[in-house]
Design a protein around this motif. Structure first.
Motif, PDB file in Angstrom:
ATOM      1  N   CYS A  67      33.413  15.811 -69.450  1.00  0.00           N
ATOM      2  CA  CYS A  67      32.380  15.892 -70.484  1.00  0.00           C
ATOM      3  C   CYS A  67      33.061  16.229 -71.796  1.00  0.00           C
ATOM      4  CB  CYS A  67      31.345  16.962 -70.142  1.00  0.00           C
ATOM      5  SG  CYS A  67      30.018  17.076 -71.368  1.00  0.00           S
ATOM      6  N   GLY A  68      33.131  15.232 -72.692  1.00  0.00           N
ATOM      7  CA  GLY A  68      33.794  15.434 -73.965  1.00  0.00           C
ATOM      8  C   GLY A  68      32.886  15.291 -75.154  1.00  0.00           C
ATOM      9  N   ARG A  69      31.621  14.995 -74.908  1.00  0.00           N
ATOM     10  CA  ARG A  69      30.643  14.880 -75.986  1.00  0.00           C
ATOM     11  C   ARG A  69      29.259  14.918 -75.363  1.00  0.00           C
ATOM     12  NH1 ARG A  69      32.008  12.031 -80.637  1.00  0.00           N
ATOM     13  NH2 ARG A  69      34.177  12.121 -79.948  1.00  0.00           N
ATOM     14  N   PRO A 116      33.981  18.771 -79.005  1.00  0.00           N
ATOM     15  CA  PRO A 116      34.876  19.915 -78.792  1.00  0.00           C
ATOM     16  C   PRO A 116      35.403  20.443 -80.130  1.00  0.00           C
ATOM     17  CG  PRO A 116      35.401  18.153 -77.268  1.00  0.00           C
ATOM     18  CD  PRO A 116      34.430  17.583 -78.246  1.00  0.00           C
ATOM     19  N   ILE A 121      38.834  21.727 -72.564  1.00  0.00           N
ATOM     20  CA  ILE A 121      37.395  21.677 -72.807  1.00  0.00           C
ATOM     21  C   ILE A 121      36.593  21.594 -71.514  1.00  0.00           C
ATOM     22  CG2 ILE A 121      37.676  20.659 -75.100  1.00  0.00           C
ATOM     23  CD1 ILE A 121      36.817  17.941 -73.851  1.00  0.00           C
ATOM     24  N   ASN A 122      37.262  21.293 -70.404  1.00  0.00           N
ATOM     25  CA  ASN A 122      36.611  21.189 -69.093  1.00  0.00           C
ATOM     26  C   ASN A 122      37.401  21.971 -68.056  1.00  0.00           C
ATOM     27  OD1 ASN A 122      35.828  17.672 -69.611  1.00  0.00           O
ATOM     28  ND2 ASN A 122      34.584  19.440 -70.087  1.00  0.00           N
ATOM     29  N   GLU A 151      29.799   9.225 -72.019  1.00  0.00           N
ATOM     30  CA  GLU A 151      31.051   8.848 -71.371  1.00  0.00           C
ATOM     31  C   GLU A 151      31.488   7.499 -71.919  1.00  0.00           C
ATOM     32  OE1 GLU A 151      32.696  10.850 -69.686  1.00  0.00           O
ATOM     33  OE2 GLU A 151      31.399  12.147 -68.497  1.00  0.00           O
TER      34      GLU A 151
END
Length: 225
Positions: free
Chosen positions: A2-4, A39, A73-74, A104
């Motif tokens: 999950c980056g956004r 992030p 970030i995860n 994604e």
């Protein structure tokens, strides 16, 4: 991974979905209005502190002093509870990210197509998170990370990892300081939403720039050529 993600409803909407009364935490009917949370920014993070629930703006990213690489970030749900990096956070720094969906990117030929993933009934989502509590202190190096799990069913076609999305009851148990690390591991398995509860559709590549915001980002868009 999950980056956004999107966090656009009001805190009242999220609290209502969790069954949190107005005397438990400060409510606010104003929409948060973030459609492209990235992030390195501060994110409203629900956590338990001093015997009550709190909502604090916390840096998304974690890099303790000995870590010589870019902030993480995860964290993987399969290993976070026992690994050097995250074990203490799993025990003492559990929190919840309130969200409406996440993005994604899937490689298609020479480009990456962004997708927006969300609950089929558009219910609020509650991502499991861990971080450097207490969260009322300012620290842009040791904030929080979102816990992820291995994707299953159709979600694998989009990405092999996805945020650990907890049911409302499991989210409250995750926050409870009385929940042990082992019990939190159990919640990560038994309290997670199932893949068949989610829908997804392609969205504009504009979401790739975190400066872009607004409801248009989550609207279905024809896949890029």
């Amino acid at each position: 991974m999950c980056g956004r993600f999107a966090q656009y409803r009001s805190r009242d909407d999220y609290f209502a979905a969790l069954g949190i009364a107005s005397d438990e935490i400060t409510h606010d009917s104003q929409p948060i209005g973030r459609y492209n949370v990235a992030p390195g920014t501060r994110v409203l993070l629900l956590n338990a502190r001093a015997g009550s629930l709190s909502l604090d703006p916390v840096h998304w990213g974690y890099a303790p002093g000995w870590w010589q690489k870019p902030p993480l970030i995860n964290a993987r749900s399969e290993t976070a509870a026992s690994g050097r990096m995250f074990a203490s956070l799993w025990q003492h720094g559990r929190a919840i990210v309130m969200a409406d969906g996440w993005y994604e990117w899937q490689r298609e030929g020479s480009h990456k197509q962004p997708w927006f993933l969300y609950h089929h009934s558009r219910e609020p989502l509650f991502f499991a998170a861990i971080g450097n509590a207490p969260y009322d202190k300012a620290n842009d190096q040791e904030g929080f990370v979102i816990v992820t799990a291995a994707s299953d069913k159709g979600l694998v076609d989009i990405h092999d990892r996805w945020p650990l999305v907890l049911t409302p009851d499991a989210a409250l148990a995750w926050l409870d300081p009385a929940t042990t690390a082992d019990e939190a591991c159990d919640l990560a398995h038994k309290g997670a939403r199932k893949a068949d509860e989610f829908h997804w559709h392609p969205v504009s590549t504009a979401v790739g720039n975190p400066k872009n915001q607004g409801a248009d980002l989550i609207k279905e868009s024809a896949p890029a050529d």
